[in-house]
Scaffold this active site. Sequence first.
Site, PDB file in Angstrom:
ATOM      1  N   TYR A   1       0.879  -1.179   0.049  1.00 34.68           N
ATOM      2  CA  TYR A   1       0.070  -0.058  -0.030  1.00 34.68           C
ATOM      3  C   TYR A   1       0.866   1.282   0.075  1.00 34.68           C
ATOM      4  O   TYR A   1       1.361   1.443   1.057  1.00 34.68           O
ATOM      5  CB  TYR A   1      -0.819   0.042   1.213  1.00 34.68           C
ATOM      6  CG  TYR A   1      -2.111   0.967   0.856  1.00 34.68           C
ATOM      7  CD1 TYR A   1      -3.195   0.566  -0.054  1.00 34.68           C
ATOM      8  CD2 TYR A   1      -2.618   1.983   1.781  1.00 34.68           C
ATOM      9  CE1 TYR A   1      -4.105   1.081  -0.085  1.00 34.68           C
ATOM     10  CE2 TYR A   1      -3.713   2.684   1.485  1.00 34.68           C
ATOM     11  CZ  TYR A   1      -4.593   2.250   0.434  1.00 34.68           C
ATOM     12  OH  TYR A   1      -5.564   3.041   0.293  1.00 34.68           O
TER      13      TYR A   1
ATOM     14  N   TRP B   1       2.400   3.862   0.456  1.00 34.37           N
ATOM     15  CA  TRP B   1       2.828   5.039   1.414  1.00 34.37           C
ATOM     16  C   TRP B   1       4.213   4.706   2.007  1.00 34.37           C
ATOM     17  O   TRP B   1       4.632   5.431   3.029  1.00 34.37           O
ATOM     18  CB  TRP B   1       1.714   5.412   2.610  1.00 34.37           C
ATOM     19  CG  TRP B   1       0.704   5.901   2.088  1.00 34.37           C
ATOM     20  CD1 TRP B   1      -0.759   5.451   1.835  1.00 34.37           C
ATOM     21  CD2 TRP B   1       0.531   7.277   1.575  1.00 34.37           C
ATOM     22  NE1 TRP B   1      -1.454   6.431   1.337  1.00 34.37           N
ATOM     23  CE2 TRP B   1      -0.960   7.503   0.981  1.00 34.37           C
ATOM     24  CE3 TRP B   1       1.256   8.239   1.491  1.00 34.37           C
ATOM     25  CZ2 TRP B   1      -1.308   8.692   0.754  1.00 34.37           C
ATOM     26  CZ3 TRP B   1       0.928   9.620   0.945  1.00 34.37           C
ATOM     27  CH2 TRP B   1      -0.256   9.884   0.522  1.00 34.37           C
TER      28      TRP B   1
END
Length: 777
Positions: A122, A124
């Site tokens: 994911y 980030w």
Amino acid sequence: MTTLTAPLSEAPLDEGFRPHTSHWGVFSARMKDGELEVRPHAGDPDPNEIIQNFPGALRHRARIAQPMVRRGWLENGPGPDERRGRDEYLPMSWSAVLDKLAGELRRVRDDFGPGAIFGGSYGWSSAGRFHHAQSQVHRFLNTSTGGYVKSVNSYSSGASSVLVPHIIGDYEDLVKRNVSWEQIAEHSEIVLAFGGMALKNSMVTGGGSSKHVERGAMQRAHQRGCDFVLVGPLRGDLPEEAGAEWLSSIPGTDTALMMALVHSLVVAGLHDRDFLERYTVGWPVFERYLLGETDGQPKDAAWAAAITGVPAQAITALARRLHGKRALIVVAHALQRAEHGEQPVWMGMVLAAALGQIGLPGGGYGYALGAIGYYGRRYNAVPMPTLPQGRNAVTDFIPVARISDMLLNPGTSYRYNGQTRTYPEIKLVYWAGGNPFHHHQDLNRLKQAFARLDTLVVHELAWTATARHADIVLPCTMTLEREDIGGNANDPLLVPMRPAIAPYGEARDDYAIFADLAERLGTAQAFTEGRTVRQWLEHLYEPTRAALAEAGLPAPSFAEFQASEGYDMPQQDDDGGRLRAFRTDPTAHPLPTPSGKLEIFSQRIASFGEADCPGHPAWLGATNVPDAASPFVLVANQPRTRLHSQFDFGGHSSGAKHRGREVARMHPEDAEARGITEGDIIRISNERGACLAAVNVTDSIRQGVVQLPTGAWYDPVDPEEDKPLCVHGNPNVLTRDVGTSALAQGCTGQLTTVQVERFDGNLPPIQAYDPPVRRPS
């Protein structure tokens, strides 16, 4: 036409500070007397304090120092295991653990095919363009295992990213090339923000911002005379500088309020008939629904008042204020992270169209403006360094928020965007970047889902709950321990990310881990292309340098760039993008929708036949409503002191907790009725689970609503129970793991219903950051 700018020319960094960037902003760092010091970029007018999490996190006890393998997996081999999340870990050398992992990857690939591997990430994990875990893991799986089952969309915009292409066209164009902060500061007369534009969200940007401009833009607009109106249950979702009027509303009812505003415009003859006729399709169908001709219920202000909690008189007055003004309608990401989340996104466009404002500077529809830092900013005019991921030979995918469904129900069918799809049977999950035990819903169900796997592999720098459920845990470096290039396509500053300290323990870069694995699998050349990290950085930088040279701008060599504090890139003009061009000439510049226009009624969506997402915006109500057992609506929104769950153990994040717990907010009257006072520990619960939190009693929240931010690391007091109590305050033990609708299957984690009571028992200690104990063998 592009606007060309000169290279950044600031005073050089001194005293050993080295440039770096994060998703929270550009900064510089140095080690002095064994301690890390950070300071924000000198040109940032409103720096993000989240960078202060770095010093305490750098050498925290939660860091992982060496490869670890779960005892049950090591002793019994791959296979489903209920002990994930409560087993102990044993250390292993890099050579030995990579040998075992390569063998397991080979087994799954050869026996079940690459479609049995899920590539979890994911994006980030890092602001760097090369050491970006999502790109690294996907490139490795594409080149070394033949591909993987992927996820699509995001937890933040799962509903809107599927809906918008049907009704408006290009999602990226809508959020990034449409209404800018400069336009708001100069042109907007009234900004109606459903869910607000909280700075805690816009202060975060993929790749980092060199200048956080949102607060200043709203302040300038307000001083010029622009009115800001906030609709939502939380008064703080617009900054004080906006001088906003707060319309306190019941969570999840925004669609009804928007419909009543349009109804008020229509019955008063104040809607823009010419705009609707020229630029939209399907208005007559929707108008009949709006007026109650199709279902017997006019969507008027009195109807909406009973649903939303906003007085009917306030609704009609607001509609008249919007008419004739340069009005901007903003719908926050938060609204579509709920049941029927497609509807407020669609209805926000209809409201802006009825006002005739779409495509005007500072007016129209600013979907998700303020939800993230690169929305409302100009694009760079030269390409950014990007690591190619290769080709994925596996075509199967799932919507990102459906991972538990996939693992628990392989072979079953589900609906998505007009298709009937089947969940694959996954044997191995390889997760690098991200923490699903933060961003997923119903964590007790997720725990059950992970127990079904043969093998879970995690790259992680600290002992997150996801790492504690893994079979193989490979320690990776923190961003300050490696060299990279940082930036994003909507910020002009390209930053040389220089390491400030050597890696922690035996931690290694993701690239180094994957390169060694690829060597064992016989795919090293395909993955590395024979390049070192420095050679990759030079290779990725070259297209940017060449584009600068072609534009007649200074084009520093890679060595010159890495020795600098960064360079400003040229940016495109703030021209309003596709929607401005469409308004100017809809024939010459049609939208990429089936009709070429804004689709108030979508024949394509109607043809899907989904009862929970019909062919035009509709008020569908909610199935999860307060009752005697769960009388409160819980708002589980983004935190202020960290990005998602990252560095929850850092000083800035930890300092905002009370008695070690995450802080919830509730209204004074609600607190008094339950004997709760400021600073008490409360137990928040429903049929899915329970958690403890400290409480802040405040009138800045609507009565009947409790707010608890996400991101506190999952800390079950007794992980052997089916529904253990999270003593730290993670609201995702409470949220529902269901899709927004059969159209998008987006995340619904923003809202749920709960019970709240004061906790008077013995307060369990926080153990979320303590490494798993290894007993003597």
